[in-house]
Structure formats: structure tokens, C-alpha cells
Enzyme design. Structure first.
Site, PDB file in Angstrom:
ATOM      1  N   CYS A 272       1.092  -1.209   0.057  1.00 24.07           N
ATOM      2  CA  CYS A 272      -0.019   0.053   0.099  1.00 24.07           C
ATOM      3  C   CYS A 272       0.923   1.143  -0.078  1.00 24.07           C
ATOM      4  CB  CYS A 272      -0.837   0.042   0.997  1.00 24.07           C
ATOM      5  SG  CYS A 272      -1.868  -1.571   1.435  1.00 24.07           S
ATOM      6  N   ALA A 273       1.354   1.526  -1.292  1.00 18.61           N
ATOM      7  CA  ALA A 273       2.751   2.382  -1.087  1.00 18.61           C
ATOM      8  C   ALA A 273       2.673   3.837  -1.061  1.00 18.61           C
ATOM      9  CB  ALA A 273       3.705   1.777  -2.391  1.00 18.61           C
ATOM     10  N   ALA A 274       1.433   4.291  -1.801  1.00 23.52           N
ATOM     11  CA  ALA A 274       1.430   5.839  -2.077  1.00 23.52           C
ATOM     12  C   ALA A 274       1.351   6.560  -0.809  1.00 23.52           C
ATOM     13  CB  ALA A 274       0.088   5.959  -2.762  1.00 23.52           C
ATOM     14  N   PRO A 275       1.970   7.575  -0.709  1.00 25.50           N
ATOM     15  CA  PRO A 275       2.606   8.542  -1.862  1.00 25.50           C
ATOM     16  C   PRO A 275       4.026   8.176  -2.127  1.00 25.50           C
ATOM     17  CG  PRO A 275       2.549   9.946  -0.010  1.00 25.50           C
ATOM     18  CD  PRO A 275       1.754   8.655   0.333  1.00 25.50           C
ATOM     19  N   GLY A 277       6.687   7.521   0.346  1.00 24.58           N
ATOM     20  CA  GLY A 277       7.548   7.652   1.598  1.00 24.58           C
ATOM     21  C   GLY A 277       8.220   6.334   1.880  1.00 24.58           C
ATOM     22  N   LYS A 278       7.487   5.535   2.408  1.00 21.23           N
ATOM     23  CA  LYS A 278       8.350   4.172   2.864  1.00 21.23           C
ATOM     24  C   LYS A 278       8.961   3.619   1.938  1.00 21.23           C
ATOM     25  CE  LYS A 278       4.756   3.988   6.581  1.00 21.23           C
ATOM     26  NZ  LYS A 278       4.162   5.152   5.987  1.00 21.23           N
ATOM     27  N   ASP A 323      -5.047  -3.727  -6.243  1.00 17.57           N
ATOM     28  CA  ASP A 323      -5.542  -4.104  -5.062  1.00 17.57           C
ATOM     29  C   ASP A 323      -4.646  -4.949  -4.211  1.00 17.57           C
ATOM     30  OD1 ASP A 323      -7.056  -4.597  -2.840  1.00 17.57           O
ATOM     31  OD2 ASP A 323      -8.838  -4.261  -3.915  1.00 17.57           O
ATOM     32  N   ASP A 342       1.691  -1.548   5.016  1.00 23.71           N
ATOM     33  CA  ASP A 342       1.448  -0.367   5.804  1.00 23.71           C
ATOM     34  C   ASP A 342      -0.238  -0.156   5.215  1.00 23.71           C
ATOM     35  OD1 ASP A 342       2.033   2.067   7.345  1.00 23.71           O
ATOM     36  OD2 ASP A 342       1.723   3.004   5.462  1.00 23.71           O
ATOM     37  N   CYS A 395      -1.178   3.760  11.092  1.00 20.64           N
ATOM     38  CA  CYS A 395      -0.963   5.089  11.757  1.00 20.64           C
ATOM     39  C   CYS A 395      -2.289   5.304  12.477  1.00 20.64           C
ATOM     40  CB  CYS A 395      -0.644   6.236  10.990  1.00 20.64           C
ATOM     41  SG  CYS A 395      -1.925   6.313   9.643  1.00 20.64           S
TER      42      CYS A 395
END
Length: 463
Positions: A272-275, A277-278, A323, A342, A395
Site C-alpha cells: 500500500c505504497a502511495a505516496p 515515502g516508505k 488492489d 502499511d 498510523c
């Protein structure tokens, strides 16, 4: 809910803009950060007035239920019968009178009455004037009583929904809950991550200090690549940012890639990568050697990942649309040494950045979204290599999205276990604070290090 019954004119002052934005947020159920950014982009306010408008929007949203309680002590009619913009004009005015000492009371009243005259009529202006002058004459009526029940007292004092306060008291106890609620009303700090491919943290601090002479910048107490900065102006105009020496990321969020412990040459999946940062942090820790597959369900966010990677000089991140729950089909035949989940979540660890979250999120949200989180985690388990590891993070501070979800996964996947060696890859400050690190997970609360609230866990297959 208040409703706007008329089209409002374009705002010309900071207070007008704040009232307009708050009304639009309420009417459209829009995100505060997006609505405010859009409104500021259409005006020509000075830097000082832009700062005031931002403070009024976020401050009012942070204190919403407390401000409405105060208003009820002075407004004779039910608040829901007020026009939306009138309700928000009173909220903004009470916020200034109650929480902004630098703004003179007479200026607050005068500006509010002028807005009421311009946007409404004589009757509305008279009502606004009367309510605000009553507030000045009888300030004691706006003081929250000491004898309220515990949950109500914390809810009103620190402006959080009662259900949230009650749930957190059960999870964390009274003292931790009150400290967390208080921290959620503090302004967020600006934190930057040094791009290890280009600079050390000390070099980044030196760069910014030269580029912005009045900037205040210091190393993060918890994130090895992090710095905390203030008075640096528009981040997009900061040369260190434009050149790719750094990127914006919360200190807690920086710990996630560290928990993944990626190594150069590995194959890594960020589900779940956007935007980005990780994903970019992972690539930096891998010295830009190996493969990072960055997956996200939203097509328009794929470009954000690619733009971030390009600016930071990273070439090993491959972004793909999909997805995460179907990632095993999309990536059929592939396995990964490390997988980051994440997960999408209620976001109740980032209330200080998005104060409207606490009024839009309800208990049922956590239960509903935890099913999606669980599906993604189960899919990750089917894609990891035999000696690989999974980091699951959110988060938020809700147990059903965090520890309870991990316990469910372990119960239903007995070949997996928490990885107690997680502590070896975490900074000493965290080892001292979270004994559970040695079990393989930790729950960071916002007041612990003045960061976002984050849950981080690491899983491995039993040998």
C-alpha cells in the site's frame, strides 16, 4: 449538522477564508487539508494572514465539540438551526477568544460583526455582536466545570468524542488517554528524512541552515535519518528538498522501513505504497540496489510514487496499480524477501495533522476496515519467501486494527510468529520505552515522542 443555505462571496480576509473553508468542509464532508489548500490557492493573502487562516481552520476543527459546548451557554436557539456559515463564524470567534491570546478581543468582535453584515443582514450581525459581547462580559460561563464525569471532562477539556475517550481509557488508562488527547491538539512539527543516497543527516542540517538563515533544525530523537525543522517556509521552495536531499515524513513513519530491515539486493514489496515515502526509504536503506515493487490501488497516486522516486534519485522502485488484497494474483509466481503492509486505517494516530478525522471516524469504522487489513496481511503471507519477513504497520491507535488483528492472524496462521529480533533494528530510545519490542511489536502514542501515533510489528515464519 449545520448547512450552508446561501452561496458565500469569495473571502478577502483570513477570518473570512477560515469561515468559508470550515463551512465547505462541513457541507461537502471534505478533507480539511485539501479544502484549505484549494482555498488558499485562490486568494492572495499575505504570509501572515495565510498563517492566521490556517491556525483558525485547524484550531477550530481541533476544538469543535468544546466550542459548541461554549456556544450553547450563550446562544439562545439550538445550534443546528443556525445557518452553517453563522455557526462557523461563531466557532472561529470563540476559538480566538478562548485559545488565541495574541488576538485582541475587540478585533475578534469587530471582524465577526463585519463579516455578519457583509454576508448576512442586520439581524444576524446583531445576534453575533450580542453573543460575543456576552462571552466577554461573562467569561466564567465558558469555563468547563471540574465536577463533570471523567469521560465528559476529558472530552470537553481536550475536544475529543466521548466514545473515543472512553475506549482509549479502557485501552491505555486515564493518564495516557488525557496526555494523548492533549497532544493531539498541539500543532504538528515538520520532520524531514535525509536521503541517505545523497547526504548524511548532519549534512542535511548544514544545507538547510545555509539555505534558510532563520530556520530551527535539529536531529530527531527517534529516527536515525530524521530532522525536525521549523521556520523553513514553503517546503517545495527549499533547495534541499527540490534537489532530492530530503523528503517530508513523520518520525514515527520513518521507523517502519527500519523495522523491515531491508538489505541491498533484496526483493521487497510495499503493498500500500502511495505516496511513496516508505517505498523510497526502503530503497535508500538498500543503497538503491535490488527491487522494490510499490503497489497501490489508486491510479492517480501511482504518479506520486514515481515523482518521489525520481526526485530522490531512486531507480529500483517499480510502481504498479492493483488492489493489495489481490496481490498474489497480480504478482503470481513471484516471492519477496521483505513485505511491508502499511495498511489503510482509521488514521487516529495523525489527529494533530488532520483534526477533522476525530469527528468523522466512528467505532464501526475500525471494525469494518480491520477486515480489509486482515485480507491484505493474509495475501502478504502467500507472497513472502520461506525465510522472509512481513512488517505490518498502521498510523492508528485502535487495538482492533493493530495488536488484536495480529493476534487473530497468528491464531489462524500457526506457522507464523512475531519476530522478537525487531528490537535489534530499532533505536535505543524505543527499546527503553517499549518492552513489547522484544516480542516483535510496539504501539507509539502521539505524546510519547511528539510524533504521529503508529503501530509497528514484524512477523516471520516459524523454523
Amino acid at each position: 449538522m449545520s448547512k450552508r443555505r446561501k452561496s458565500l462571496p469569495a473571502p478577502a480576509t483570513a477570518r473570512q477564508l477560515a469561515v468559508r473553508v470550515l463551512t465547505d468542509i462541513e457541507e461537502k464532508q471534505a478533507y480539511s487539508n485539501l479544502e484549505l489548500k484549494s482555498a488558499l490557492g485562490q486568494t492572495k493573502l499575505s504570509r501572515r494572514d495565510t498563517g492566521l487562516a490556517t491556525e483558525l481552520v485547524y484550531g477550530t476543527l481541533s476544538r469543535l465539540n468544546t466550542l459548541d459546548w461554549m456556544l450553547e451557554q450563550f446562544v439562545t436557539q439550538p445550534l443546528h438551526k443556525l445557518e452553517g456559515w453563522v455557526h462557523n463564524l461563531l466557532r472561529v470567534s470563540f476559538y480566538q477568544l478562548s485559545y488565541l491570546e495574541r488576538v485582541p478581543d475587540r478585533a475578534v468582535v469587530h471582524e465577526a460583526v463585519e463579516i455578519a453584515k457583509a454576508w448576512g443582514h442586520k439581524g444576524i450581525a446583531g445576534m453575533v455582536n450580542g453573543v460575543l459581547r456576552s462571552r466577554l462580559r461573562e467569561p466564567e460561563k465558558a469555563v468547563i466545570p471540574d465536577n463533570l464525569p471523567l469521560v465528559s471532562r476529558i472530552s470537553l477539556t481536550h475536544s475529543h468524542p466521548e466514545w473515543m475517550v472512553a475506549e482509549w481509557i479502557q485501552l491505555y488508562g486515564e493518564a495516557e488517554t488525557e496526555a494523548m488527547c492533549a497532544a493531539n491538539n498541539l500543532p504538528p512539527v515538520m520532520s524531514l528524512r535525509a536521503n541517505a543516497l545523497r547526504v548524511t543527516r548532519d549534512e542535511l542540517i548544514a544545507q538547510i541552515s545555509k539555505q534558510v538563515t532563520d530556520a530551527e533544525i535539529e536531529p530527531s530523537a527517534v529516527a536515525p535519518e530524521g530532522v525536525v525543522a521549523s521556520d523553513i517556509g514553503n517546503i517545495a521552495e527549499l533547495p534541499a528538498y527540490a534537489s532530492g536531499s530530503c523528503t517530508v515524513q513523520d518520525e514515527s513513519s520513518m521507523l517502519v522501513a527500519r523495522a523491515l530491515a531491508p538489505e541491498a539486493g533484496m526483493k521487497v514489496l510495499d503493498m500500500c505504497a502511495a505516496p511513496g515515502g516508505k517505498a523510497t526509504h526502503i530503497a535508500e536503506l538498500m543503497k538503491n540496489k535490488g527491487e522494490v515493487t510499490a503497489l497501490d490501488v489508486h491510479p492517480h497516486k501511482i504518479r506520486l510514487i514515481e515523482e518521489n522516486a525520481f526526485r530522490l534519485g531512486i531507480s529500483i522502485v517499480e510502481s504498479r496499480k492493483g488492489d493489495a488484497r489481490n496481490a498474489d494474483e497480480l504478482l503470481a509466481g513471484r516471492t519477496f524477501d521483505r513485505i511491508l503492509v502499511d495498511a489503510p486505517c482509521t488514521g487516529l494516530g495523525v489527529i494533530r495533522r488532520k483534526p477533522d478525522i476525530k469527528w468523522h471516524k466512528w467505532q464501526r469504522d475500525a471494525a469494518a476496515i480491520s477486515n480489509i487489513q486482515y485480507e491484505i496481511l493474509c495475501t502478504a503471507a502467500r507472497l513472502v519467501s520461506p525465510n522472509g519477513k512481513i512488517v505490518y504497520s498502521t498510523c492508528t491507535v485502535q487495538s482492533e486494527e493493530n495488536e488484536r488483528l495480529i493476534r487473530r492472524f497468528l491464531t489462524e496462521h500457526t506457522e507464523w510468529e512475531l519476530d522478537g529480533t525487531l528490537a535489534q533494528d530499532m533505536p535505543d530510545a524505543l527499546k527503553e520505552k517499549y518492552a513489547t519490542l522484544f516480542d516483535g511489536y510496539m504501539q507509539i502514542l502521539p505524546h510519547h515522542f511528539d510524533t504521529d501515533g503508529f503501530f509497528i510489528s514484524r512477523l516471520k515464519m516459524k523454523q
